[in-house]
Scaffold this motif. Structure first.
Motif, short mmCIF file in Angstrom:
data_model
loop_
_atom_site.label_atom_id
_atom_site.label_comp_id
_atom_site.label_asym_id
_atom_site.label_seq_id
_atom_site.Cartn_x
_atom_site.Cartn_y
_atom_site.Cartn_z
N ASP A 374 40.78 50.13 37.38
CA ASP A 374 39.92 50.61 38.46
C ASP A 374 38.69 49.73 38.63
O ASP A 374 38.25 49.47 39.75
CB ASP A 374 39.51 52.06 38.18
CG ASP A 374 40.66 53.04 38.31
OD1 ASP A 374 41.76 52.60 38.70
OD2 ASP A 374 40.45 54.23 38.02
N THR A 375 38.14 49.25 37.52
CA THR A 375 36.99 48.35 37.61
C THR A 375 37.36 47.06 38.32
O THR A 375 36.63 46.57 39.20
CB THR A 375 36.44 48.05 36.21
OG1 THR A 375 36.04 49.27 35.58
CG2 THR A 375 35.26 47.09 36.28
N ALA A 376 38.51 46.49 37.95
CA ALA A 376 38.95 45.24 38.59
C ALA A 376 39.21 45.45 40.08
O ALA A 376 38.85 44.61 40.91
CB ALA A 376 40.22 44.73 37.90
N LEU A 377 39.81 46.59 40.44
CA LEU A 377 40.07 46.86 41.86
C LEU A 377 38.77 47.04 42.64
O LEU A 377 38.65 46.59 43.78
CB LEU A 377 40.94 48.10 42.00
CG LEU A 377 42.44 47.93 41.73
CD1 LEU A 377 43.14 49.28 41.65
CD2 LEU A 377 43.08 47.05 42.80
N ARG A 378 37.79 47.69 42.03
CA ARG A 378 36.52 47.88 42.73
C ARG A 378 35.82 46.54 42.96
O ARG A 378 35.17 46.33 43.99
CB ARG A 378 35.62 48.82 41.93
CG ARG A 378 36.06 50.27 41.98
CD ARG A 378 35.01 51.20 41.38
NE ARG A 378 35.47 52.59 41.44
CZ ARG A 378 36.03 53.23 40.42
NH1 ARG A 378 36.21 52.60 39.26
NH2 ARG A 378 36.41 54.49 40.56
#
Length: 393
Positions: A374-378
């Motif tokens: 989720d961090t990478a996608l954000r």
């Protein structure tokens, strides 16, 4: 010298795309469908720009535009709290980058327009109620037998008979059945007019949750909404039956309750169907797609999980590649031309198979892996969601 006579087993998307592509190259084609009438059921299909370009080349662009939905964006959300994680522009962005749009269609609509084009081609004979059960190579030809008493002879045989292909063993010496993955999919279709305004959508929406994800997108010119939930759950009945009756209660028993936004959409669906997800290991070489006068296309060659939304796309790409490899081919040239087809296709199909498996792990991640995803996608959003090697290929 004469053009090749090609026999095709299977009247699904792989078989029809192959028949249409070969017929347009002036080959004589006999297609065999085991059902007594051509029909297609099932869920929606996402067509990336790589597939849209092939369908345009097959001459079905206008009928496709009459049934397709054209989403402008793909939005990724949390299945737990519903918050947006990332988005990928589609619409004009895909057109600029890859020369074709990103489309969504109902499988039955795509099947119907391919069938109409095949019937209108004048180059393909359709044989219904005919299941090919045996194929034997004989002195420069291939002879096939059916469930009836009749036999046919041609210069090439294409096995496009799906996941449980009867012809696969003519190319690949493995008696193992497809792998049951332990994942189950539930699907539903509803007219958007029947939904509350807040649940209607013109976007592709993806919700990621622990050991599950859900996808919703418009089909049928945007008039209907296709919803699919895919989860790591016990197989739903017979693995060969991909159209089993199910229910919201069965879905919730397998997945638990999701966040309020997604749950409201799931509860608004009028009915649910389910099927067990199966695949095979990624292809390891061209010999797994063709040998002598027999070749495989679509799921008969490379069944894959739906986590890259490219199963139908790779089948259509196979059909176009078959026609390109056999272009100008005479009966005598068939074996090396089919080998050329397999060389052109196996690595790309294997890459998609492997990426689809990997996406399943990423989509369904738990714990620290989920937080990292989720961090990478954000942070990277569209850069991670875009797939240039696939859409541009």
């Amino acid at each position: 010298m004469r053009a090749a006579h090609v026999l095709i087993a299977g009247g699904g998307i792989a078989g029809l795309a192959s028949a249409l592509a070969l017929g347009r190259r002036r080959h004589r084609v006999d297609l065999f469908e085991q059902a007594v009438a051509f029909a297609e059921v099932g869920a929606g299909i996402q067509l990336g720009p790589n597939v849209a370009r092939r369908l345009q080349a097959l001459g079905v662009w206008q009928p496709l535009m009459r049934v397709a939905a054209k989403p402008e964006v793909l939005v990724v959300r949390s299945a737990v709290h519903g918050g947006e994680i990332a988005r990928l522009p589609l619409g004009n962005a895909m057109l600029r980058s890859y020369g074709a749009p990103y489309l969504c269609v109902h499988r039955a609509d795509l099947h119907a327009l391919l069938l109409a084009a095949v019937r209108g081609s004048g180059a393909v004979t359709l044989n219904t109620g005919t299941r090919i059960t045996e194929a034997v190579a004989r002195a420069g030809a291939v002879c096939v037998s059916s469930t009836g008493t009749r036999a046919w002879e041609g210069d090439a045989l294409i096995g496009a008979d799906g996941l449980w292909s009867a012809l696969r063993t003519r190319v690949v010496e493995d008696a193992a059945p497809p792998r049951t993955t332990g994942h189950t999919a539930w699907r539903a279709l509803v007219d958007q007019s029947a939904l509350p305004a807040a649940l209607r959508s013109t976007q592709i929406c993806v919700w990621l949750g622990p050991r599950l994800h859900a996808v919703a997108y418009p089909v049928r010119r945007g008039e209907a909404l296709n919803v699919v939930v895919l989860a790591e759950a016990a197989p739903a009945g017979d693995a060969r039956d991909w159209d089993q009756a199910s229910s919201l209660a069965a879905l919730q028993a397998a997945t638990g309750r999701t966040g309020a936004g997604l749950q409201a959409l799931l509860e608004a669906m009028p009915a649910w169907r389910a099927w067990t997800l199966c695949d095979r290991p990624p292809l390891s070489g061209p010999e797994q797609m063709a040998g002598e006068r027999v070749a495989l296309a679509g799921d008969a060659a490379h069944p894959m999980l739906p986590y890259l939304a490219q199963g139908a796309g790779m089948a259509i790409e196979d059909g176009v590649a078959l026609a390109e490899a056999l272009d100008g081919c005479t009966a005598e040239d068939v074996p090396p031309r089919l080998a050329r087809y397999a060389e052109a296709r196996w690595e790309r199909n294997a890459q998609v198979q492997a990426r689809a498996r990997r996406n399943g792990e990423i989509f369904h991640a738990t714990g620290l892996m989920r937080l990292g995803r989720d961090t990478a996608l954000r942070l990277l959003g569209a850069r991670l969601l875009d797939v240039p090697w696939l859409y541009g290929g």
